[in-house]
Motif scaffolding. Structure first.
Motif, PDB file in Angstrom:
ATOM      1  N   ARG A 110       0.864  -1.180   0.000  1.00  0.00           N
ATOM      2  CA  ARG A 110       0.000   0.000   0.000  1.00  0.00           C
ATOM      3  C   ARG A 110       0.899   1.228   0.000  1.00  0.00           C
ATOM      4  NH1 ARG A 110      -3.640   1.747   5.157  1.00  0.00           N
ATOM      5  NH2 ARG A 110      -4.512   3.643   4.264  1.00  0.00           N
ATOM      6  N   PHE A 111       0.612   2.178  -0.874  1.00  0.00           N
ATOM      7  CA  PHE A 111       1.344   3.440  -0.902  1.00  0.00           C
ATOM      8  C   PHE A 111       0.413   4.537  -0.406  1.00  0.00           C
ATOM      9  CE2 PHE A 111       3.400   0.795  -4.089  1.00  0.00           C
ATOM     10  CZ  PHE A 111       4.717   0.892  -3.678  1.00  0.00           C
ATOM     11  N   VAL A 112       0.885   5.310   0.570  1.00  0.00           N
ATOM     12  CA  VAL A 112       0.066   6.342   1.187  1.00  0.00           C
ATOM     13  C   VAL A 112       0.871   7.632   1.248  1.00  0.00           C
ATOM     14  CG1 VAL A 112      -1.208   7.009   3.253  1.00  0.00           C
ATOM     15  CG2 VAL A 112      -1.033   4.609   2.646  1.00  0.00           C
ATOM     16  N   GLY A 121       5.446   3.593   1.873  1.00  0.00           N
ATOM     17  CA  GLY A 121       5.078   2.307   1.312  1.00  0.00           C
ATOM     18  C   GLY A 121       4.930   1.342   2.478  1.00  0.00           C
ATOM     19  N   ILE A 122       3.801   0.652   2.535  1.00  0.00           N
ATOM     20  CA  ILE A 122       3.554  -0.303   3.617  1.00  0.00           C
ATOM     21  C   ILE A 122       3.457  -1.689   2.989  1.00  0.00           C
ATOM     22  CG2 ILE A 122       2.041  -0.950   5.517  1.00  0.00           C
ATOM     23  CD1 ILE A 122       1.040   1.985   5.514  1.00  0.00           C
ATOM     24  N   ILE A 123       4.396  -2.553   3.334  1.00  0.00           N
ATOM     25  CA  ILE A 123       4.495  -3.889   2.758  1.00  0.00           C
ATOM     26  C   ILE A 123       4.016  -4.903   3.781  1.00  0.00           C
ATOM     27  CG2 ILE A 123       6.064  -5.600   1.763  1.00  0.00           C
ATOM     28  CD1 ILE A 123       7.664  -2.505   1.559  1.00  0.00           C
ATOM     29  N   LYS A 174       4.580  -8.217  11.260  1.00  0.00           N
ATOM     30  CA  LYS A 174       4.758  -6.768  11.255  1.00  0.00           C
ATOM     31  C   LYS A 174       4.998  -6.295   9.823  1.00  0.00           C
ATOM     32  CE  LYS A 174       6.700  -5.992  15.829  1.00  0.00           C
ATOM     33  NZ  LYS A 174       7.755  -5.263  16.540  1.00  0.00           N
ATOM     34  N   PRO A 175       4.265  -5.284   9.371  1.00  0.00           N
ATOM     35  CA  PRO A 175       4.525  -4.750   8.035  1.00  0.00           C
ATOM     36  C   PRO A 175       5.836  -3.958   8.009  1.00  0.00           C
ATOM     37  CG  PRO A 175       2.508  -3.810   8.969  1.00  0.00           C
ATOM     38  CD  PRO A 175       3.108  -4.686  10.000  1.00  0.00           C
ATOM     39  N   LEU A 195      -2.106   0.539  10.687  1.00  0.00           N
ATOM     40  CA  LEU A 195      -1.305  -0.685  10.766  1.00  0.00           C
ATOM     41  C   LEU A 195      -2.054  -1.720  11.587  1.00  0.00           C
ATOM     42  CD1 LEU A 195       2.255   0.763  11.440  1.00  0.00           C
ATOM     43  CD2 LEU A 195       1.321  -0.079   9.278  1.00  0.00           C
ATOM     44  N   PRO A 196      -1.793  -3.000  11.325  1.00  0.00           N
ATOM     45  CA  PRO A 196      -2.496  -4.038  12.086  1.00  0.00           C
ATOM     46  C   PRO A 196      -1.971  -4.167  13.509  1.00  0.00           C
ATOM     47  CG  PRO A 196      -0.931  -5.043  10.580  1.00  0.00           C
ATOM     48  CD  PRO A 196      -0.922  -3.563  10.294  1.00  0.00           C
TER      49      PRO A 196
END
Length: 100
Positions: A17-19, A31-33, A41-42, A89-90
């Motif tokens: 996800r790009f934010v 960028g969240i991978i 953990k991302p 984030l989770p």
């Protein structure tokens, strides 16, 4: 050639996800991978500086850590990012690790 011991060599399809957003203190692009590696953990990458860290909601509560790892100038910037990360984030639970 020196001897080395391989710890892991994994391939997987991941969600990325790009934010980008603007706040009172600056512009942020991340960028969240999302991966099954690293205990769920991302990997969060600052697209402006290349700095990255493995983060969960719980990690995002540590303002000093955020300020250090993302080289933020002020505590206010860290507080803004903390709010963003805690809502995006989770949380790490035993159930969520199996759902990633």
């Amino acid at each position: 050639m020196s001897h080395y011991e391989r710890l892991y060599d994994e391939s997987e399809k991941v969600k990325v996800r790009f934010v980008g957003f603007v706040s009172d203190h600056g512009r942020y692009d991340f960028g969240i991978i999302y991966t099954k590696m690293f205990f769920g953990k991302p990997l969060v990458v600052c697209m402006q500086t290349g700095r990255s860290s493995l983060l969960s909601q719980e990690d995002a509560e540590n303002l000093e850590y955020l300020q250090r790892v993302y080289n933020l100038r002020t505590r206010e910037e860290a507080e803004e990012l903390s709010v963003f990360f805690r809502t995006n984030l989770p949380a790490l639970t035993m159930e969520s690790e199996s759902e990633i």
